[in-house]
Design a protein around this motif. Structure first.
Motif, PDB file in Angstrom:
ATOM      1  N   THR A 346      49.401  11.268 102.849  1.00 50.12           N
ATOM      2  CA  THR A 346      49.855  12.051 101.705  1.00 50.12           C
ATOM      3  C   THR A 346      49.420  13.506 101.768  1.00 50.12           C
ATOM      4  OG1 THR A 346      47.914  11.304 100.443  1.00 50.12           O
ATOM      5  CG2 THR A 346      49.957  10.055 100.175  1.00 50.12           C
ATOM      6  N   ASN A 567      45.003  16.865  99.538  1.00 52.99           N
ATOM      7  CA  ASN A 567      46.277  16.198  99.281  1.00 52.99           C
ATOM      8  C   ASN A 567      47.120  17.065  98.361  1.00 52.99           C
ATOM      9  OD1 ASN A 567      46.030  13.525 100.607  1.00 52.99           O
ATOM     10  ND2 ASN A 567      44.284  13.324  99.231  1.00 52.99           N
ATOM     11  N   ILE A 570      51.723  14.718  94.964  1.00 57.06           N
ATOM     12  CA  ILE A 570      53.008  14.129  95.340  1.00 57.06           C
ATOM     13  C   ILE A 570      53.749  13.525  94.152  1.00 57.06           C
ATOM     14  CG2 ILE A 570      52.388  13.736  97.743  1.00 57.06           C
ATOM     15  CD1 ILE A 570      51.833  10.826  97.031  1.00 57.06           C
ATOM     16  N   TRP A 622      55.485   6.680  98.844  1.00 59.67           N
ATOM     17  CA  TRP A 622      55.364   7.687  99.898  1.00 59.67           C
ATOM     18  C   TRP A 622      55.660   7.137 101.296  1.00 59.67           C
ATOM     19  CZ3 TRP A 622      55.689  12.640  99.222  1.00 59.67           C
ATOM     20  CH2 TRP A 622      55.358  13.510 100.267  1.00 59.67           C
TER      21      TRP A 622
END
Length: 642
Positions: A346, A567, A570, A622
């Protein structure tokens, strides 16, 4: 750092030069500064060069480092990707003991002579990272070798009498009629871990050379030998001794990794690991620029801490946009292309942008990867120690139910990892069969979702453990559960991190060096007692590194702050950011591409629930999104650098 590929026909058929050239062309992004091939009967070797070392006057990189490279007798031929940091010591020994006369200062040149001098034992002597293809013309033997922790990738295929190898899968498939058929078992692991492990790929006929391993092929024989792997052998329990030895070792390693004849920089986050590198460079009087990624979501942004470190080290800091905005979809397509669909880390999207921006200024960077796995930095280690007590008193069924309820309650929370999400992971791990909840903490598609979305091609796998390789490493006979967790993460979880770093940096022709994953640091870390690494519940993770960081001048607040990691947000990008269009396309309109492995309608429902913020399925979606982009042919390469 470069790209390598090769063919060996064990039945003696001549290697096809056009196939070797096609394999090389597929890896052009890894080595934009030059290419060369070498053919000799059944063997063909290729090399793409990213020129880093060996400049003759007036400082223009020479052809002396061109590969494939032969020794003076032309018996040994090498194609190699990596950096050897003790090449000067090995060079001196080869000159002194064997009378070797070198024609360049390139580290590659020591490899054929090292093999002639020490044979397979050469690999134990190399300090650095590497993927090597070596052909012994006298013995008619091909040797493939990969560094001990797996920093550099090496894929291969045994198809009848033909051996193919390459730095990336696209290099293999460019070489001929290799069929990329999905392996359901590997896909099961990929959907859980974000990668298929350290020995396999998502495809049935393509494998990875395991880290720290060499394989030899002749016409009739295949041999395999592991020459190094990380171990836990705690012997140092005194904090002061550990800090002093770490400081000395890290200084030695960082200094050795500064060798470069092209511009060099440092990837600086707000974490301890990269900060130690920057602070060490400041103490050594070296002044490379620092680069960090910035995010609008404050729970992901570390620029303020990175600036503190830069100031303390006396180095300049450059902030790069880590989100990409409207370019997010194009970037994700490139990310998937350079992963060959094999990884769903990610943090890859942010790292891809950071690497691309840094490449406009530098060709080589130092990074702090590996500190969490070797110095117990993840919060999962505290969770594992808590779970070791809780699993004996909390009924498994109750834990599983609690985990599912907590998972469903997260909904539209955009924070980095909300408390409910942490509870969900902890409880779902306790609810799994067996006595190793640690293996479940990072699971992307939890079992209860796998049972809903797996189609006929994988239905029999939904309730099985996807972490067989991970569990093998975790089962080593250590008394302390943290020792087992560290070994498992070093040998398995770290592979996802390293795949991300290699693929995203090489997409832009950027070399990343990782001082903490130098074997000298890894061996020292393995000798430290867990009480110095993560003295839960009385001390912070990476305790000894935090003490060292303070000693080197890191501000106390930063040295003892909670880990954030690298990260991108997302969940937000998928719902209403730049990734929304491609999510709608892959996870809804074209979801039929997942059959017969995943149920298209189940994927649509999972995406709809996430899109409407009725649940947070970002981590589960993801790897599915990544796979779908690959299967639909939407993955596209990075634009070439001007």
């Amino acid at each position: 750092m470069c790209g390598i590929a090769g063919i060996f026909h064990r039945d003696g058929r001549p290697a096809d030069g056009r196939a070797v050239a096609a394999m090389s062309a597929a890896l052009v992004h890894r080595g934009p500064d030059g290419e060369s091939t070498w053919l000799d009967g059944p063997v063909g070797l290729a090399h793409r060069r990213l020129a880093i070392r060996d400049p003759p006057p007036p400082r223009a990189l020479s052809d002396a480092g061109r590969q494939p490279m032969l020794d003076a007798s032309e018996r040994i031929v090498v194609t190699y990707n990596g950096e050897i940091y003790n090449d000067h010591e090995l060079r001196s020994e080869l000159e002194r003991s064997f009378g070797v006369r070198f024609r360049s200062t390139c580290d590659t040149e020591i490899l054929p002579y090292a093999y002639l001098a020490w044979g397979e034992a050469m690999f134990e002597r190399l300090e650095g990272f590497f993927a090597i293809g070596l052909w012994d013309r006298q013995e008619r033997r091909l040797i493939l070798a990969r560094d001990g922790i797996g920093i550099k990738p090496l894929y291969y295929s045994e198809n009848g009498s033909r051996i193919l190898f390459a730095s990336e899968i696209k290099g293999l498939t460019a070489g001929g009629d290799l069929t990329a058929r999905i392996d359901p078992v590997a896909l099961h692991t990929y959907l859980a871990a974000g990668h298929p492990g350290t020995q396999t790929s998502l495809y049935q006929d393509i494998k990875q050379l395991p880290p720290g391993t060499m394989i030899g092929f002749t016409e009739r024989e295949r041999t395999e030998r592991r020459f190094w792997r990380p171990v836990r052998a705690p012997a140092i329990r005194d904090l002061d001794e550990a800090v002093v030895r770490l400081q000395s070792t890290i200084e030695t390693v960082v200094k050795s990794q500064m060798v470069s004849d092209v511009p060099l920089a440092v990837l600086q986050s707000g974490g301890i690991d990269s900060s130690l590198i920057s602070l060490t460079l400041g103490r050594l009087g070296l002044k490379p620029p620092l680069f960090t990624a910035g995010f609008t979501e404050k729970s992901h942004d570390e620029t303020a801490v990175a600036q503190q470190i830069a100031t303390a080290a006396g180095l300049s800091l450059n902030v790069i946009d880590g989100e990409a905005g409207e370019d997010a979809e194009a970037s994700l397509r490139a990310v998937v292309y350079h992963f060959d669909g094999q990884c769903a880390d990610t943090g890859a999207l942010g790292f891809y942008h950071l690497a691309g921006a840094v490449r406009r200024h530098s060709t080589v960077v130092l990074s702090g990867d590996g500190g969490d796995e070797f110095f117990a930095g993840y919060e999962t280690y505290a969770a594992t120690m808590m779970a070791e007590r809780a699993r004996h008193v909390v009924p498994r069924g109750l834990a599983g139910l609690t985990g599912r309820l907590a998972y469903a309650s997260v909904r539209g929370n955009e924070k980095r990892l909300p408390a409910a999400a942490q509870l969900a992971r902890f409880a779902l791990g306790l609810g799994e069969a067996g006595n190793s909840p640690h293996l479940q903490w990072r699971r992307l598609v939890p079992r209860f979702l796998a049972e809903k979305i797996y189609d006929r091609g994988m239905a029999d796998l939904a309730s099985t453990d996807p972490f067989a390789e991970y569990a093998e490493y975790y089962s080593e006979p250590h008394d302390n559960v943290l020792d087992r967790a560290l070994i498992a993460d070093q040998r398995f979880h770290l592979q996802s991190v390293l795949t991300k770093v290699d693929a995203m940096s090489m997409a832009h022709g950027l070399e990343v060096r990782v001082p903490i994953l130098d074997r000298r640091v890894m061996d020292l870390a393995g000798s430290l007692d867990v009480s110095l690494l993560n003295p839960w519940p009385k001390g912070a993770p990476k305790y000894v590194l935090r003490k060292l960081a303070e000693r080197l001048g890191m501000p106390g607040e930063a040295a003892w702050s909670r880990k954030r990691g690298f990260n991108v947000p997302i969940a937000q990008l998928m719902r209403r950011g730049g990734l929304r269009p491609i999510c709608d396309r892959v996870l809804d309109r074209e979801a039929d591409v997942f059959a017969p492995f995943l149920k298209p309608e189940a994927i649509r429902l999972l995406w709809t629930a996430h899109r409407e913020a009725r649940s947070d399925n970002a981590f589960a979606l993801w790897p599915i999104l990544t796979l779908g982009i690959w299967l639909t042919g939407l993955a596209t390469p990075s634009p070439r650098r001007a």
